[in-house]
Design an enzyme around this catalytic site. Structure first.
Site, PDB file in Angstrom:
ATOM      1  N   GLY A  53       0.809  -1.221   0.000  1.00 15.98           N
ATOM      2  CA  GLY A  53       0.000   0.000   0.000  1.00 15.98           C
ATOM      3  C   GLY A  53       0.836   1.261   0.000  1.00 15.98           C
ATOM      4  N   LEU A  88       0.374   3.584  -2.119  1.00 17.90           N
ATOM      5  CA  LEU A  88       0.739   3.411  -3.538  1.00 17.90           C
ATOM      6  C   LEU A  88       1.299   4.686  -4.141  1.00 17.90           C
ATOM      7  CD1 LEU A  88      -2.282   1.251  -4.824  1.00 17.90           C
ATOM      8  CD2 LEU A  88      -0.088   0.497  -3.849  1.00 17.90           C
ATOM      9  N   HIS A  89       2.313   4.506  -4.976  1.00 21.73           N
ATOM     10  CA  HIS A  89       2.927   5.621  -5.708  1.00 21.73           C
ATOM     11  C   HIS A  89       3.100   5.176  -7.156  1.00 21.73           C
ATOM     12  CE1 HIS A  89       6.598   3.288  -5.344  1.00 21.73           C
ATOM     13  NE2 HIS A  89       6.482   3.293  -4.024  1.00 21.73           N
ATOM     14  N   GLY A 128       5.544   4.091  -8.755  1.00 24.52           N
ATOM     15  CA  GLY A 128       6.255   2.821  -8.957  1.00 24.52           C
ATOM     16  C   GLY A 128       5.274   1.653  -8.969  1.00 24.52           C
ATOM     17  N   HIS A 129       4.389   1.614  -7.961  1.00 27.61           N
ATOM     18  CA  HIS A 129       3.377   0.553  -7.917  1.00 27.61           C
ATOM     19  C   HIS A 129       2.485   0.616  -9.157  1.00 27.61           C
ATOM     20  CE1 HIS A 129       3.952   1.347  -3.416  1.00 27.61           C
ATOM     21  NE2 HIS A 129       4.305   0.084  -3.548  1.00 27.61           N
ATOM     22  N   GLN A 167       7.380  -9.883   7.892  1.00 28.40           N
ATOM     23  CA  GLN A 167       8.620  -9.499   7.212  1.00 28.40           C
ATOM     24  C   GLN A 167       9.309  -8.307   7.860  1.00 28.40           C
ATOM     25  OE1 GLN A 167       6.299  -8.739   3.530  1.00 28.40           O
ATOM     26  NE2 GLN A 167       7.683  -7.014   3.217  1.00 28.40           N
ATOM     27  N   LYS A 216      13.302  -2.456  -7.986  1.00 29.00           N
ATOM     28  CA  LYS A 216      13.714  -1.719  -6.789  1.00 29.00           C
ATOM     29  C   LYS A 216      14.137  -2.676  -5.666  1.00 29.00           C
ATOM     30  CE  LYS A 216      13.727   1.588  -3.641  1.00 29.00           C
ATOM     31  NZ  LYS A 216      12.838   1.301  -2.555  1.00 29.00           N
ATOM     32  N   SER A 275       9.558   5.475  -3.324  1.00 32.89           N
ATOM     33  CA  SER A 275       9.357   4.496  -2.253  1.00 32.89           C
ATOM     34  C   SER A 275       8.337   5.050  -1.273  1.00 32.89           C
ATOM     35  CB  SER A 275      10.687   4.258  -1.529  1.00 32.89           C
ATOM     36  OG  SER A 275      10.446   3.615  -0.287  1.00 32.89           O
ATOM     37  N   SER A 276       7.517   4.154  -0.738  1.00 32.41           N
ATOM     38  CA  SER A 276       6.545   4.584   0.278  1.00 32.41           C
ATOM     39  C   SER A 276       7.276   5.140   1.491  1.00 32.41           C
ATOM     40  CB  SER A 276       5.676   3.405   0.723  1.00 32.41           C
ATOM     41  OG  SER A 276       5.151   2.736  -0.389  1.00 32.41           O
TER      42      SER A 276
END
Ligand code: AMP
Length: 284
Positions: A17, A19-20, A22-23, A47, A140, A176-177
């Site tokens: 989530g 989201l930017h 990249g996603h 993780q 990435k 990146s988030s």
């Protein structure tokens, strides 16, 4: 959902989530390979290590869902913890875990113990739940990419795996988030990371030859020093071969390598990488 009965192909884009672009670029790529794109949004606790940013990780499900709608995503899968793990919330105990050999010995592996085991655990579950024909992950997170591709092979998932190129801000910083953690001065300095990777790649590529190109450790040390002088604390700066992700002493003809870096910068941890392939001189 009778997509499968109709013979339609399904692509999965797993995300955490926030989201930017990249996603969204992965979604657009997925769309070219499938009739339906499913985006999963799940901040997977298994993780994250102790002291990592699980609690602070940015969460914006409503605007994420709106972005997915605009991109004509067929379905957003945003499970909660118990849906995924069927256990008490935040009970991170794992009864069955992956044990990864070799591919986590370098790069982020030693700095994030247990991280990739958690990634494979959740991605394996997502694959079993969604049963996609295609899955798209970003360059990435390149160590993650090669590990998931290995898992697909070894656990016989009938899934085609694609790599989405890293999307960047105009100044080169990989989107990146986690970039929201950067202060203004840190944000200004952060593009150094990509500039450094490019300089190292260009240095190696310039030596156009048919022979193996030795990796010069002194050049890497010089770059690490330059980053530290600017406040970026280098965890690793490595050149590894693919797909095994082992340190490379030379760039061999016909082989593909990754130049990868991770730094601690203020409250943030930034990673980035570039791919380098041996380019032979044209026949004379
Ligand atoms: P995350 O939400 O950070 O877990 O990332 C979800 C997916 O998006 C992973 O496959 C990432 O590699 C990919 N991704 C993250 N940042 C970028 C980026 N800047 N460009 C392309 N893909 C990205």
């Amino acid at each position: 959902m009778d997509w499968r009965r109709k013979g339609q192909r399904v692509a999965l884009v797993p995300t955490m989530g926030a989201l930017h672009d990249g996603h969204l670029s992965l979604v657009r790529q997925a769309k070219q390979h499938a009739d339906h794109v499913i985006v999963s949004i799940f901040v997977n606790p298994t993780q994250f290590g102790p002291g990592e940013d699980f609690e602070q990780y940015p969460r914006s499900l409503h605007s994420d869902a709106e972005l997915c709608r605009q991109e004509k995503v067929s379905l957003v899968f945003a499970p909660d913890f118990s849906e995924m793990y069927g256990a008490k919330k935040h009970d991170r105990h794992q009864y069955i875990t992956f044990r990864i050999k070799k591919m986590t010995e370098y790069l982020c592996g030693p700095f994030r113990p247990g991280h990739f085991e958690g990634v494979l655990q959740v991605v394996n579950k997502l694959f079993n739940i969604v049963k996609p024909d295609v899955a798209v992950f970003g360059q990435k997170d390149i160590q993650q990419w090669y590990l998931i591709r290995k898992m697909i092979e070894e656990l016989d998932h009938p899934i085609e795996m694609l790599m989405g190129p890293t999307r960047r801000e105009p100044d080169g910083l990989a989107r990146s988030s986690r970039n929201v953690y950067l202060s203004d001065p840190e944000r200004k300095a952060a593009p150094m990371l990509f500039q450094t990777l490019q300089r190292v790649r260009n240095g190696l590529e310039k030596k156009g030859t048919r022979e193996a190109i030795p990796v010069d450790g002194a050049i890497i040390s010089e770059e690490v020093k330059r980053l530290s002088e600017n406040g970026l604390k280098v965890e690793y700066f490595s050149i590894v071969s693919t797909p095994d992700l082992q340190p490379a002493a030379a760039i061999e003809p016909g082989q593909t390598y990754v130049i990868a870096v991770a730094v601690r910068f203020g409250k943030s941890r930034l990673i980035d990488n570039v791919i380098i392939s041996h380019k032979e001189l044209p026949e004379s």
